[in-house]
Design a protein around this motif. Structure first.
Motif, PDB file in Angstrom:
ATOM      1  N   VAL A   1       0.835  -1.210   0.000  1.00  0.00           N
ATOM      2  CA  VAL A   1       0.000   0.000   0.000  1.00  0.00           C
ATOM      3  C   VAL A   1       0.862   1.249   0.000  1.00  0.00           C
ATOM      4  O   VAL A   1       0.613   2.208  -0.751  1.00  0.00           O
ATOM      5  N   GLU A   2       1.894   1.271   0.827  1.00  0.00           N
ATOM      6  CA  GLU A   2       2.756   2.455   0.882  1.00  0.00           C
ATOM      7  C   GLU A   2       3.529   2.640  -0.420  1.00  0.00           C
ATOM      8  O   GLU A   2       3.741   3.785  -0.864  1.00  0.00           O
ATOM      9  N   SER A   3       3.939   1.548  -1.029  1.00  0.00           N
ATOM     10  CA  SER A   3       4.669   1.646  -2.298  1.00  0.00           C
ATOM     11  C   SER A   3       3.770   2.184  -3.400  1.00  0.00           C
ATOM     12  O   SER A   3       4.202   2.982  -4.244  1.00  0.00           O
ATOM     13  N   GLU A   4       2.516   1.765  -3.395  1.00  0.00           N
ATOM     14  CA  GLU A   4       1.581   2.276  -4.398  1.00  0.00           C
ATOM     15  C   GLU A   4       1.380   3.778  -4.232  1.00  0.00           C
ATOM     16  O   GLU A   4       1.366   4.530  -5.216  1.00  0.00           O
ATOM     17  N   LEU A   5       1.234   4.234  -2.997  1.00  0.00           N
ATOM     18  CA  LEU A   5       1.084   5.676  -2.764  1.00  0.00           C
ATOM     19  C   LEU A   5       2.328   6.431  -3.219  1.00  0.00           C
ATOM     20  O   LEU A   5       2.226   7.511  -3.823  1.00  0.00           O
ATOM     21  N   SER A   6       3.508   5.877  -2.955  1.00  0.00           N
ATOM     22  CA  SER A   6       4.744   6.541  -3.374  1.00  0.00           C
ATOM     23  C   SER A   6       4.819   6.648  -4.897  1.00  0.00           C
ATOM     24  O   SER A   6       5.277   7.664  -5.435  1.00  0.00           O
ATOM     25  N   LEU A   7       4.352   5.608  -5.598  1.00  0.00           N
ATOM     26  CA  LEU A   7       4.319   5.678  -7.061  1.00  0.00           C
ATOM     27  C   LEU A   7       3.467   6.849  -7.521  1.00  0.00           C
ATOM     28  O   LEU A   7       3.885   7.646  -8.369  1.00  0.00           O
ATOM     29  N   TYR A   8       2.274   6.978  -6.950  1.00  0.00           N
ATOM     30  CA  TYR A   8       1.389   8.056  -7.355  1.00  0.00           C
ATOM     31  C   TYR A   8       1.982   9.417  -7.008  1.00  0.00           C
ATOM     32  O   TYR A   8       1.855  10.373  -7.784  1.00  0.00           O
ATOM     33  N   ALA A   9       2.612   9.514  -5.856  1.00  0.00           N
ATOM     34  CA  ALA A   9       3.214  10.792  -5.464  1.00  0.00           C
ATOM     35  C   ALA A   9       4.268  11.231  -6.479  1.00  0.00           C
ATOM     36  O   ALA A   9       4.312  12.402  -6.889  1.00  0.00           O
ATOM     37  N   GLN A  10       5.106  10.287  -6.889  1.00  0.00           N
ATOM     38  CA  GLN A  10       6.171  10.643  -7.833  1.00  0.00           C
ATOM     39  C   GLN A  10       5.626  10.972  -9.219  1.00  0.00           C
ATOM     40  O   GLN A  10       6.099  11.903  -9.876  1.00  0.00           O
ATOM     41  N   VAL A  11       4.622  10.240  -9.658  1.00  0.00           N
ATOM     42  CA  VAL A  11       4.098  10.448 -11.014  1.00  0.00           C
ATOM     43  C   VAL A  11       3.148  11.635 -11.072  1.00  0.00           C
ATOM     44  O   VAL A  11       3.173  12.428 -12.019  1.00  0.00           O
ATOM     45  N   PHE A  12       2.322  11.791 -10.040  1.00  0.00           N
ATOM     46  CA  PHE A  12       1.320  12.856 -10.052  1.00  0.00           C
ATOM     47  C   PHE A  12       1.872  14.195  -9.550  1.00  0.00           C
ATOM     48  O   PHE A  12       1.199  15.215  -9.650  1.00  0.00           O
ATOM     49  N   GLY A  13       3.084  14.161  -8.964  1.00  0.00           N
ATOM     50  CA  GLY A  13       3.737  15.408  -8.619  1.00  0.00           C
ATOM     51  C   GLY A  13       3.362  15.998  -7.280  1.00  0.00           C
ATOM     52  O   GLY A  13       3.144  17.209  -7.161  1.00  0.00           O
ATOM     53  N   PHE A  14       3.273  15.168  -6.246  1.00  0.00           N
ATOM     54  CA  PHE A  14       3.087  15.709  -4.886  1.00  0.00           C
ATOM     55  C   PHE A  14       4.010  14.960  -3.934  1.00  0.00           C
ATOM     56  O   PHE A  14       4.544  13.894  -4.271  1.00  0.00           O
ATOM     57  N   ASP A  15       4.191  15.502  -2.760  1.00  0.00           N
ATOM     58  CA  ASP A  15       5.166  14.968  -1.810  1.00  0.00           C
ATOM     59  C   ASP A  15       4.462  14.129  -0.744  1.00  0.00           C
ATOM     60  O   ASP A  15       3.434  14.540  -0.206  1.00  0.00           O
ATOM     61  N   ARG A  16       5.013  12.957  -0.432  1.00  0.00           N
ATOM     62  CA  ARG A  16       4.498  12.123   0.648  1.00  0.00           C
ATOM     63  C   ARG A  16       5.661  11.653   1.505  1.00  0.00           C
ATOM     64  O   ARG A  16       6.106  10.510   1.438  1.00  0.00           O
ATOM     65  N   PRO A  17       6.158  12.514   2.375  1.00  0.00           N
ATOM     66  CA  PRO A  17       7.300  12.121   3.215  1.00  0.00           C
ATOM     67  C   PRO A  17       6.948  11.096   4.279  1.00  0.00           C
ATOM     68  O   PRO A  17       7.844  10.556   4.938  1.00  0.00           O
ATOM     69  N   ASP A  18       5.647  10.795   4.449  1.00  0.00           N
ATOM     70  CA  ASP A  18       5.219   9.866   5.493  1.00  0.00           C
ATOM     71  C   ASP A  18       5.319   8.406   5.067  1.00  0.00           C
ATOM     72  O   ASP A  18       5.075   7.514   5.887  1.00  0.00           O
ATOM     73  N   VAL A  19       5.678   8.130   3.814  1.00  0.00           N
ATOM     74  CA  VAL A  19       5.850   6.743   3.382  1.00  0.00           C
ATOM     75  C   VAL A  19       7.235   6.588   2.753  1.00  0.00           C
ATOM     76  O   VAL A  19       7.784   7.544   2.194  1.00  0.00           O
ATOM     77  N   PRO A  20       7.812   5.396   2.856  1.00  0.00           N
ATOM     78  CA  PRO A  20       9.124   5.184   2.230  1.00  0.00           C
ATOM     79  C   PRO A  20       9.054   5.427   0.723  1.00  0.00           C
ATOM     80  O   PRO A  20       8.081   5.049   0.069  1.00  0.00           O
ATOM     81  N   ARG A  21      10.078   6.060   0.194  1.00  0.00           N
ATOM     82  CA  ARG A  21      10.098   6.349  -1.231  1.00  0.00           C
ATOM     83  C   ARG A  21      10.335   5.067  -2.022  1.00  0.00           C
ATOM     84  O   ARG A  21      11.263   4.300  -1.742  1.00  0.00           O
ATOM     85  N   LEU A  22       9.479   4.811  -2.986  1.00  0.00           N
ATOM     86  CA  LEU A  22       9.629   3.666  -3.866  1.00  0.00           C
ATOM     87  C   LEU A  22      10.705   3.975  -4.901  1.00  0.00           C
ATOM     88  O   LEU A  22      10.597   4.961  -5.636  1.00  0.00           O
ATOM     89  N   GLU A  23      11.724   3.153  -4.946  1.00  0.00           N
ATOM     90  CA  GLU A  23      12.800   3.375  -5.901  1.00  0.00           C
ATOM     91  C   GLU A  23      12.386   2.829  -7.266  1.00  0.00           C
ATOM     92  O   GLU A  23      12.132   1.635  -7.426  1.00  0.00           O
ATOM     93  N   LEU A  24      12.293   3.713  -8.232  1.00  0.00           N
ATOM     94  CA  LEU A  24      11.910   3.349  -9.582  1.00  0.00           C
ATOM     95  C   LEU A  24      13.151   3.191 -10.455  1.00  0.00           C
ATOM     96  O   LEU A  24      13.988   4.096 -10.509  1.00  0.00           O
ATOM     97  N   THR A  25      13.246   2.056 -11.120  1.00  0.00           N
ATOM     98  CA  THR A  25      14.399   1.761 -11.962  1.00  0.00           C
ATOM     99  C   THR A  25      14.057   2.045 -13.417  1.00  0.00           C
ATOM    100  O   THR A  25      13.069   1.498 -13.939  1.00  0.00           O
ATOM    101  N   PRO A  26      14.817   2.885 -14.095  1.00  0.00           N
ATOM    102  CA  PRO A  26      14.523   3.149 -15.506  1.00  0.00           C
ATOM    103  C   PRO A  26      14.922   1.949 -16.377  1.00  0.00           C
ATOM    104  O   PRO A  26      15.722   1.126 -15.998  1.00  0.00           O
TER     105      PRO A  26
END
Length: 671
Positions: free
Chosen positions: A646-671
């Motif tokens: 659940v936290e990883s899914e939220l981090s994905l949306y935060a990074q893609v949709f352009g908002f900050d969620r410091p309350d969940v671990p950042r999901l590392e996205l590999t290009p």
């Protein structure tokens, strides 16, 4: 209080991922043992085990778990499982319970009121393939054995399997001797449910079906005479067929056979009179309506109706959501039960004038509910819903009907962002995530789901789509997906997303899609299909199907091993469909970031499919993450897994949709 202004997606919420994980799952397999009510209940914090719960009669305290961990009451028959326990009341010594333990799939007997007594094994362990499995047990009156479904693997392949109705002695003599298990049927049918015995004990009825049909395509009701020595004789088909799905069969108090069949295009309730010699007369529809009185048999032992002692029948019925009613077969009159519950699970049972089931609403999670048919009074008796946070953080959903290609109806549930103390800046539109349910012959219920509330209370809307192929809206709606899986489901989800963007409900630049199992397939196809090019900004794919050809040639379990014949067509006749629709062959079309979640013990949608897909994506510059979980199978059950997902899914949306969620671990996205 004046709401604080903050962008969608950034709102603070007391519904955290640990709370979501702690309340994942719901009660199942409710049954009565004398006046007592029993059921299974999830324990995410205890490794995802299923506890067996006991509610004593007359309000003698709250429900109690009768077996400590690691006892895990769960069957793996057809992998999705089935009813894993049964019980019988005894004049002395308290009840006798039989149950299946998940770890070894053996059946055990247990006398919970016997001092110092623990479970004792009734069935042996087989070294062949996945061994012996048991489900849907009954304890026939006057017999020292339990009758149930036996699933026996005969080789190492997932399709090396046979299923029969079997009788297991209660004295434990079969625990080390397979030959002591009596087989009551010959294994000619590929799939079977457990037997239902007539009130006089002279007849047994059960359901069967065979490849390539799934149980919602066509099933047969079999009727047999019970012989004096405990055998089944004169086995014959009395209802159902290749183009009629029967979801359940059971006996009325008057000895008539009741069943839920969809010959009319809707699962309706029918009565079949069985004469003294076992002859079955023609069937009669008891309450013909364009509503469902049944559903897809994904688990052996689902119960959509329950005959009562006075001749009436407790039934679940409706379009989409199922509600509880009491049907008088003599008049066809149907009276719905009172109460706030709008969705009932197929888990009905009865004792005397009491009907017990599992029910929920958009404002409450699933709980065990009892209806007194004499007074019409209903109350919660177990697993009661408690608001652990202010309900103002829950979404207020709405049912919507959208239009897809050719104007076809698409049913969906909308969950807009909601927060009691936050609002978005003027002119900002919220991001929305389209949720595609599993199955695909399933349905998303309109109930309180803390995982949905996790996102909506942070400012992310959710649209659950019951796309063409979903159950609950009649056979014609269900069969829209026939040979068009990967097309109709994708089109319907896209139609909902586009409509939300067009009417100003959602930000067209911040649309996402997610799903698990068949919903994971729909998500992956949506990220690789020309039908949805540029529509979704990202996606979350959980334990998916990614390669149709592999799935059709040994990469899944027996139950669904020929499901694709109806969903896609026969592989030998339509090889191009198997390639053209499979995401693994179109990784070059993936441009949106994605999160892929997989259980490493999954035998339904195996990790090998993820490995092949990721190998094709590698080096293409698409940001993505892959999280694989040891000890998880098809669908996550452990609290720590659910929390991270659940936290990883939220981090994905935060990074893609352009908002900050410091309350969940950042999901590392590999290009």
């Amino acid at each position: 209080m004046t709401p604080a202004t903050a962008p969608y997606g950034t709102w603070e919420s007391p519904i955290d991922a640990r709370l979501v994980a702690a309340h994942d799952g719901h009660p199942e397999y409710v049954g009565t043992v004398g006046p007592e009510v029993w059921w299974t209940e999830p324990r995410p914090a205890e490794g995802g085990r299923r506890a067996l719960m006991r509610l004593r009669p007359d309000g003698a305290g709250p429900a109690e778990s009768v077996l400590p961990g690691p006892w895990n009451v769960r069957s793996r028959v057809i992998e999705y499982g089935g009813r894993p326990w049964a019980g019988t009341a005894r004049e002395t010594g308290g009840p006798l319970i039989v149950f299946v333990h998940h770890a070894d799939q053996r059946m055990y007997a247990f006398e919970p009121d016997a001092p110092g007594a623990g479970p004792r094994p009734l069935t042996p362990v087989s070294p062949i393939g996945e061994g012996l499995r048991w489900a849907d047990p009954v304890v026939p009156a006057g017999r020292d054995e339990v009758w149930c479904v036996l699933e026996e693997f005969t080789g190492e392949r997932p399709t090396d399997v046979r299923r029969v109705i079997a009788a297991v002695p209660l004295d434990g003599s079969a625990a080390a001797d397979r030959s002591r298990v009596r087989e009551l049927t010959d294994g000619a049918d590929r799939f079977t449910t457990g037997p239902r015995l007539s009130p006089d004990g002279r007849h047994a009825a059960w359901l069967t079906w065979d490849h390539p049909r799934m149980p919602w395509d066509g099933t047969v009701v079999r009727l047999a005479d019970v012989t004096a020595d405990g055998g089944l004789a004169n086995v014959r088909a009395v209802a159902g067929g290749a183009r009629e799905s029967v979801a359940q069969a059971d006996w009325g108090a008057d000895g008539s056979l009741l069943y839920s069949g969809d010959a009319s295009g809707w699962w309706n309730l029918y009565r079949l009179d069985v004469g003294a010699g076992g002859a079955a007369a023609g069937s009669t529809a008891l309450c013909p309506r364009e509503e469902e009185f049944g559903g897809p048999l994904w688990k052996i032992g689902h119960r959509w109706f329950e005959p009562l002692e006075d001749g009436t029948v407790a039934v679940l019925h409706g379009r989409g959501s199922l509600r509880l009613g009491i049907l008088d077969p003599a008049t066809g009159e149907l009276a719905d039960a009172p109460g706030p519950w709008t969705e009932w699970a197929p888990a009905l049972t009865a004792a005397g004038t009491r009907v017990v089931g599992v029910a929920a609403s958009p404002h409450s999670a699933y709980e065990v509910v009892e209806l007194d048919t004499r007074t019409g009074h209903a109350l919660v008796v177990g697993a009661g819903h408690t608001d652990l946070v202010d309900p103002a953080y829950y979404p207020v959903p709405a049912e919507r009907v959208f239009r897809g290609p050719d104007g076809r109806e698409i049913h969906a549930h909308l969950y807009p962002p909601r927060h009691p103390a936050a609002e978005a800046p003027d002119g900002e539109l919220p991001p929305y995530v389209v949720w595609a349910h599993g199955g695909p012959t399933g349905r998303a219920p309109l109930v309180l789901d803390l995982e949905i509330a996790y996102f909506t209370s942070r400012g992310i809307g959710v649209a659950e789509v019951n796309y063409g192929g979903s159950a609950g809206y009649g056979r014609a709606y269900r069969e829209r997906l026939r040979e068009r899986w990967g097309v109709v489901d994708v089109e319907d989800c896209a139609a909902v997303a586009r409509a939300l963007a067009a009417d100003g409900t959602a930000d067209p630049a911040r649309l996402a899609i997610r799903g698990g199992s068949a919903g994971g397939w729909t998500t992956a196809v949506s990220l690789t299909s020309p039908l949805t090019e540029g529509l979704y900004a990202c996606g979350t794919i959980s334990y998916p199907i990614l390669d149709l050809a592999g799935w059709a040639t040994g990469e899944t379990h027996d139950f669904e091993s020929q499901y694709l014949v109806s969903l896609v067509g026969r592989a030998e006749e339509h090889p191009e469909r198997y390639r053209d629709r499979s995401p693994v062959h179109h990784a070059d079309r993936v441009t949106a970031p994605f999160l892929l979640l997989q259980g490493l013990d999954d035998v339904i949608c195996p990790p090998a499919q993820c490995d092949r897909f990721l190998a094709e994506v590698a080096g293409r510059g698409v940001p993505h993450a892959y999280l694989a979980f040891e000890g998880e199978s098809h669908g996550f059950r452990r609290a720590e897994t659910i929390t991270r997902a659940v936290e990883s899914e939220l981090s994905l949306y935060a990074q893609v949709f352009g908002f900050d969620r410091p309350d969940v671990p950042r999901l590392e996205l590999t290009p």
